[in-house]
Design an enzyme around this catalytic site. Structure first.
Site, PDB file in Angstrom:
ATOM      1  N   GLY A  40      -8.049   3.292  -2.394  1.00 43.88           N
ATOM      2  CA  GLY A  40      -8.121   1.895  -2.840  1.00 43.88           C
ATOM      3  C   GLY A  40      -6.759   1.341  -3.223  1.00 43.88           C
ATOM      4  O   GLY A  40      -5.740   2.024  -3.160  1.00 43.88           O
ATOM      5  N   GLY A  41      -6.779   0.055  -3.620  1.00 45.66           N
ATOM      6  CA  GLY A  41      -5.576  -0.571  -4.161  1.00 45.66           C
ATOM      7  C   GLY A  41      -4.556  -0.983  -3.110  1.00 45.66           C
ATOM      8  O   GLY A  41      -3.424  -1.306  -3.442  1.00 45.66           O
ATOM      9  N   THR A  42      -4.951  -0.955  -1.831  1.00 43.37           N
ATOM     10  CA  THR A  42      -4.039  -1.404  -0.772  1.00 43.37           C
ATOM     11  C   THR A  42      -4.692  -2.591  -0.050  1.00 43.37           C
ATOM     12  O   THR A  42      -5.801  -3.014  -0.383  1.00 43.37           O
ATOM     13  CB  THR A  42      -3.748  -0.273   0.246  1.00 43.37           C
ATOM     14  OG1 THR A  42      -4.845  -0.157   1.150  1.00 43.37           O
ATOM     15  CG2 THR A  42      -3.515   1.062  -0.445  1.00 43.37           C
ATOM     16  N   GLU A  43      -4.018  -3.099   0.963  1.00 42.33           N
ATOM     17  CA  GLU A  43      -4.569  -4.253   1.700  1.00 42.33           C
ATOM     18  C   GLU A  43      -5.444  -3.821   2.876  1.00 42.33           C
ATOM     19  O   GLU A  43      -5.935  -4.658   3.630  1.00 42.33           O
ATOM     20  CB  GLU A  43      -3.411  -5.117   2.212  1.00 42.33           C
ATOM     21  CG  GLU A  43      -2.595  -5.730   1.086  1.00 42.33           C
ATOM     22  CD  GLU A  43      -1.388  -6.526   1.600  1.00 42.33           C
ATOM     23  OE1 GLU A  43      -1.252  -6.688   2.826  1.00 42.33           O
ATOM     24  OE2 GLU A  43      -0.595  -6.953   0.752  1.00 42.33           O
ATOM     25  N   ARG A  60       6.717  -8.543   6.838  1.00 44.73           N
ATOM     26  CA  ARG A  60       6.876  -9.529   5.753  1.00 44.73           C
ATOM     27  C   ARG A  60       8.087  -9.172   4.900  1.00 44.73           C
ATOM     28  O   ARG A  60       8.133  -8.097   4.283  1.00 44.73           O
ATOM     29  CB  ARG A  60       5.606  -9.566   4.902  1.00 44.73           C
ATOM     30  CG  ARG A  60       4.414 -10.197   5.634  1.00 44.73           C
ATOM     31  CD  ARG A  60       3.136  -9.996   4.866  1.00 44.73           C
ATOM     32  NE  ARG A  60       2.754  -8.585   4.792  1.00 44.73           N
ATOM     33  CZ  ARG A  60       1.751  -8.107   4.073  1.00 44.73           C
ATOM     34  NH1 ARG A  60       1.015  -8.921   3.349  1.00 44.73           N
ATOM     35  NH2 ARG A  60       1.482  -6.820   4.068  1.00 44.73           N
ATOM     36  N   TYR A 115     -10.357   2.524  15.891  1.00 44.03           N
ATOM     37  CA  TYR A 115      -9.501   2.921  14.755  1.00 44.03           C
ATOM     38  C   TYR A 115      -9.439   4.451  14.656  1.00 44.03           C
ATOM     39  O   TYR A 115      -8.361   5.043  14.611  1.00 44.03           O
ATOM     40  CB  TYR A 115     -10.012   2.319  13.442  1.00 44.03           C
ATOM     41  CG  TYR A 115      -9.176   2.788  12.269  1.00 44.03           C
ATOM     42  CD1 TYR A 115      -7.852   2.363  12.130  1.00 44.03           C
ATOM     43  CD2 TYR A 115      -9.682   3.687  11.323  1.00 44.03           C
ATOM     44  CE1 TYR A 115      -7.054   2.823  11.081  1.00 44.03           C
ATOM     45  CE2 TYR A 115      -8.897   4.144  10.277  1.00 44.03           C
ATOM     46  CZ  TYR A 115      -7.583   3.709  10.161  1.00 44.03           C
ATOM     47  OH  TYR A 115      -6.791   4.158   9.126  1.00 44.03           O
ATOM     48  N   LYS A 117      -6.280   7.331  15.242  1.00 46.38           N
ATOM     49  CA  LYS A 117      -5.845   8.341  14.268  1.00 46.38           C
ATOM     50  C   LYS A 117      -6.008   9.756  14.839  1.00 46.38           C
ATOM     51  O   LYS A 117      -5.274  10.670  14.441  1.00 46.38           O
ATOM     52  CB  LYS A 117      -6.597   8.164  12.951  1.00 46.38           C
ATOM     53  CG  LYS A 117      -6.256   6.839  12.239  1.00 46.38           C
ATOM     54  CD  LYS A 117      -4.763   6.692  11.959  1.00 46.38           C
ATOM     55  CE  LYS A 117      -4.431   5.442  11.169  1.00 46.38           C
ATOM     56  NZ  LYS A 117      -2.994   5.321  10.848  1.00 46.38           N
ATOM     57  N   SER A 131      -5.641   9.848   9.388  1.00 43.73           N
ATOM     58  CA  SER A 131      -6.794   9.437   8.578  1.00 43.73           C
ATOM     59  C   SER A 131      -7.930  10.422   8.806  1.00 43.73           C
ATOM     60  O   SER A 131      -8.019  11.038   9.883  1.00 43.73           O
ATOM     61  CB  SER A 131      -7.260   8.044   9.012  1.00 43.73           C
ATOM     62  OG  SER A 131      -8.532   7.740   8.446  1.00 43.73           O
ATOM     63  N   GLY A 178       0.780  -1.241   0.000  1.00 45.06           N
ATOM     64  CA  GLY A 178       0.000   0.000   0.000  1.00 45.06           C
ATOM     65  C   GLY A 178       0.808   1.285   0.000  1.00 45.06           C
ATOM     66  O   GLY A 178       1.739   1.467  -0.795  1.00 45.06           O
TER      67      GLY A 178
HETATM   68  P1  NDP Z   1      -1.912  -1.794   3.955  1.00 42.31           P
HETATM   69  O1  NDP Z   1      -2.612  -2.841   4.787  1.00 42.31           O
HETATM   70  O2  NDP Z   1      -1.813  -2.012   2.489  1.00 42.31           O
HETATM   71  O3  NDP Z   1      -0.439  -1.584   4.542  1.00 42.31           O
HETATM   72  C1  NDP Z   1      -0.187  -1.579   5.912  1.00 42.31           C
HETATM   73  C2  NDP Z   1       1.303  -1.752   6.125  1.00 42.31           C
HETATM   74  O4  NDP Z   1       1.551  -1.708   7.537  1.00 42.31           O
HETATM   75  C3  NDP Z   1       1.815  -3.078   5.608  1.00 42.31           C
HETATM   76  O5  NDP Z   1       3.034  -2.864   4.940  1.00 42.31           O
HETATM   77  C4  NDP Z   1       2.056  -3.892   6.865  1.00 42.31           C
HETATM   78  O6  NDP Z   1       3.162  -4.754   6.653  1.00 42.31           O
HETATM   79  C5  NDP Z   1       2.416  -2.787   7.860  1.00 42.31           C
HETATM   80  N1  NDP Z   1       2.228  -3.196   9.249  1.00 42.31           N
HETATM   81  C6  NDP Z   1       1.069  -3.541   9.864  1.00 42.31           C
HETATM   82  N2  NDP Z   1       1.332  -3.909  11.140  1.00 42.31           N
HETATM   83  C7  NDP Z   1       2.682  -3.765  11.311  1.00 42.31           C
HETATM   84  C8  NDP Z   1       3.552  -3.999  12.414  1.00 42.31           C
HETATM   85  N3  NDP Z   1       3.093  -4.435  13.591  1.00 42.31           N
HETATM   86  N4  NDP Z   1       4.867  -3.767  12.255  1.00 42.31           N
HETATM   87  C9  NDP Z   1       5.355  -3.316  11.055  1.00 42.31           C
HETATM   88  N5  NDP Z   1       4.579  -3.083   9.977  1.00 42.31           N
HETATM   89  C10 NDP Z   1       3.239  -3.311  10.117  1.00 42.31           C
HETATM   90  O7  NDP Z   1      -2.646  -0.423   4.310  1.00 42.31           O
HETATM   91  P2  NDP Z   1      -2.515   1.053   3.692  1.00 42.31           P
HETATM   92  O8  NDP Z   1      -1.283   1.184   2.890  1.00 42.31           O
HETATM   93  O9  NDP Z   1      -3.816   1.389   3.090  1.00 42.31           O
HETATM   94  O10 NDP Z   1      -2.399   1.897   5.037  1.00 42.31           O
HETATM   95  C11 NDP Z   1      -1.195   2.478   5.477  1.00 42.31           C
HETATM   96  C12 NDP Z   1      -1.503   3.465   6.594  1.00 42.31           C
HETATM   97  O11 NDP Z   1      -2.395   4.454   6.124  1.00 42.31           O
HETATM   98  C13 NDP Z   1      -2.151   2.868   7.826  1.00 42.31           C
HETATM   99  O12 NDP Z   1      -1.645   3.534   8.959  1.00 42.31           O
HETATM  100  C14 NDP Z   1      -3.634   3.182   7.632  1.00 42.31           C
HETATM  101  O13 NDP Z   1      -4.314   3.250   8.856  1.00 42.31           O
HETATM  102  C15 NDP Z   1      -3.541   4.522   6.959  1.00 42.31           C
HETATM  103  N6  NDP Z   1      -4.682   4.918   6.142  1.00 42.31           N
HETATM  104  C16 NDP Z   1      -5.208   4.107   5.172  1.00 42.31           C
HETATM  105  C17 NDP Z   1      -6.265   4.548   4.406  1.00 42.31           C
HETATM  106  C18 NDP Z   1      -6.915   3.697   3.357  1.00 42.31           C
HETATM  107  O14 NDP Z   1      -8.094   3.948   3.025  1.00 42.31           O
HETATM  108  N7  NDP Z   1      -6.230   2.724   2.770  1.00 42.31           N
HETATM  109  C19 NDP Z   1      -6.802   5.901   4.552  1.00 42.31           C
HETATM  110  C20 NDP Z   1      -6.198   6.665   5.613  1.00 42.31           C
HETATM  111  C21 NDP Z   1      -5.162   6.192   6.348  1.00 42.31           C
HETATM  112  P3  NDP Z   1       3.363  -6.208   7.270  1.00 42.31           P
HETATM  113  O15 NDP Z   1       2.014  -6.858   7.332  1.00 42.31           O
HETATM  114  O16 NDP Z   1       4.324  -6.842   6.299  1.00 42.31           O
HETATM  115  O17 NDP Z   1       3.975  -5.967   8.604  1.00 42.31           O
HETATM  116  C1  8X3 Z   2      -8.967   4.741   6.442  1.00 38.87           C
HETATM  117  C2  8X3 Z   2     -10.124   5.545   5.926  1.00 38.87           C
HETATM  118  O1  8X3 Z   2     -12.626   5.920   6.182  1.00 38.87           O
HETATM  119  O2  8X3 Z   2     -11.831   3.617   6.210  1.00 38.87           O
HETATM  120  O3  8X3 Z   2      -8.299   5.426   7.437  1.00 38.87           O
HETATM  121  O4  8X3 Z   2     -11.473   5.053   8.090  1.00 38.87           O
HETATM  122  S1  8X3 Z   2     -11.553   5.000   6.653  1.00 38.87           S
END
Ligand code: NDP
Ligand code: 8X3
Length: 256
Positions: free
Chosen positions: A188-191, A40, A154, A158, A141, A18
């Site tokens: 979108g497009g993330t996990e 990972r 959650y 934030k 967020s 992501g």
């Molecule tokens: P992803 O799930 O795609 O990525 C999350 C990343 O965090 C992964 O690389 C995962 O790697 C890592 N991670 C999770 N737990 C740990 C840990 N304990 N130690 C080290 N690494 C960890 O999510 P996004 O890229 O979408 O999200 C990234 C950030 O942005 C998060 O903080 C999320 O809350 C925030 N966010 C996301 C939004 C969305 O809509 N997608 C919107 C707003 C904020 P691994 O599992 O390999 O450890």
């Molecule tokens: C991720 C965005 O709206 O799912 O932080 O909380 S939302």
């Protein structure tokens, strides 16, 4: 013509997926050195294959306070002087109302989004202050500003990220170290949603159905932009949403 960020050493947590992977790629594209941290190893190795020795893959669980400190203490040249920390590792687990939520999910979010972020910050900040150079970018967020049903812990984590970012700036006055909270909405497009829904891909996909959400690259652009501002400029906060997302009215429960 876009200004290129100065070549730097950038420590990105959650770089295996992501936003973190996109942020690592964005800065690596400038030639910056990247410490790419996550649990990972596979995806981190992919980054190294793509960009070579300017990437240092670091298998790290940010919830492990001692492991974070040891990792920072043992960084070797040329990765030992970190200019930018991107506290991106984080997750949402579940969307249940508070009265039914799983306490293990709440622990995972607090341990990662709050405690892990503070461990990384506390480990890297003294070096930044001593070198007179540094920037901490925290991934917040919209959930930290606007409540929604099931957002309970959650969103609260934030909100912590937001206030912690501002309070860091208060402590850092008189130093050149900068702090920014980047708070995206629907992306979108993330996990992210797959993790939130315990691997349920169909439920995760439905979150973005019929929309053009933000992408990880949009978020990486914002992170790159705040870091590449002139040294006297601190962007405190960026909130960003896709055009497909906006605000609703307050919910009112009426008796019939
Ligand atoms: P992803 O799930 O795609 O990525 C999350 C990343 O965090 C992964 O690389 C995962 O790697 C890592 N991670 C999770 N737990 C740990 C840990 N304990 N130690 C080290 N690494 C960890 O999510 P996004 O890229 O979408 O999200 C990234 C950030 O942005 C998060 O903080 C999320 O809350 C925030 N966010 C996301 C939004 C969305 O809509 N997608 C919107 C707003 C904020 P691994 O599992 O390999 O450890
Ligand atoms: C991720 C965005 O709206 O799912 O932080 O909380 S939302």
């Amino acid at each position: 013509m876009e200004r290129k960020a100065e070549l730097m050493t950038v420590f990105v947590t959650g770089a295996s997926s992501g936003f973190g992977a996109a942020i690592a790629r964005r800065f690596a594209g400038d030639g910056s050195r990247i410490i790419a941290a996550a649990r990972r190893a596979g995806a981190l190795e992919e980054l190294r294959r793509a960009f070579g020795d300017t990437i240092l893959p670091l298998v790290l669980d940010v919830r492990d306070r001692q492991a974070v400190q040891d990792a920072v203490d043992t960084l070797a040249a040329p990765f030992d002087e970190v200019d930018v920390l991107v506290n991106n590792a984080g997750l949402a687990r579940g969307l249940e109302p508070a009265q039914r939520a799983d306490l293990d999910d709440w622990d995972a979010m607090v341990d990662t989004n709050v405690k892990g972020l503070t461990y990384c910050t506390r480990a890297l900040l003294p070096g930044m202050v001593a070198r007179g150079r540094g920037h901490i970018v925290n991934l917040g967020s919209v959930a930290g500003s606007y409540p929604y049903p099931g957002g309970n812990v959650y969103g609260a984590t934030k909100a912590f990220v937001h206030q912690f970012s501002l309070n860091l700036r208060a402590d850092l006055l008189g130093t050149p170290v900068r702090v920014t909270d980047v708070a995206p909405g629907l992306t979108g497009g993330t996990e992210f949603s797959e993790v939130r829904f315990g691997g349920d891909r169909a439920r995760a996909a439905a979150v973005y159905e019929g929309t053009t959400p933000l992408t990880a690259e949009d978020v990486a652009d914002a992170v790159h932009w705040v870091v590449s501002r002139p040294a006297h400029v601190n962007v405190n906060f960026i909130e960003m949403m896709p055009v497909a997302q906006a605000f609703g009215p307050f919910a009112v429960k009426r008796t019939t």
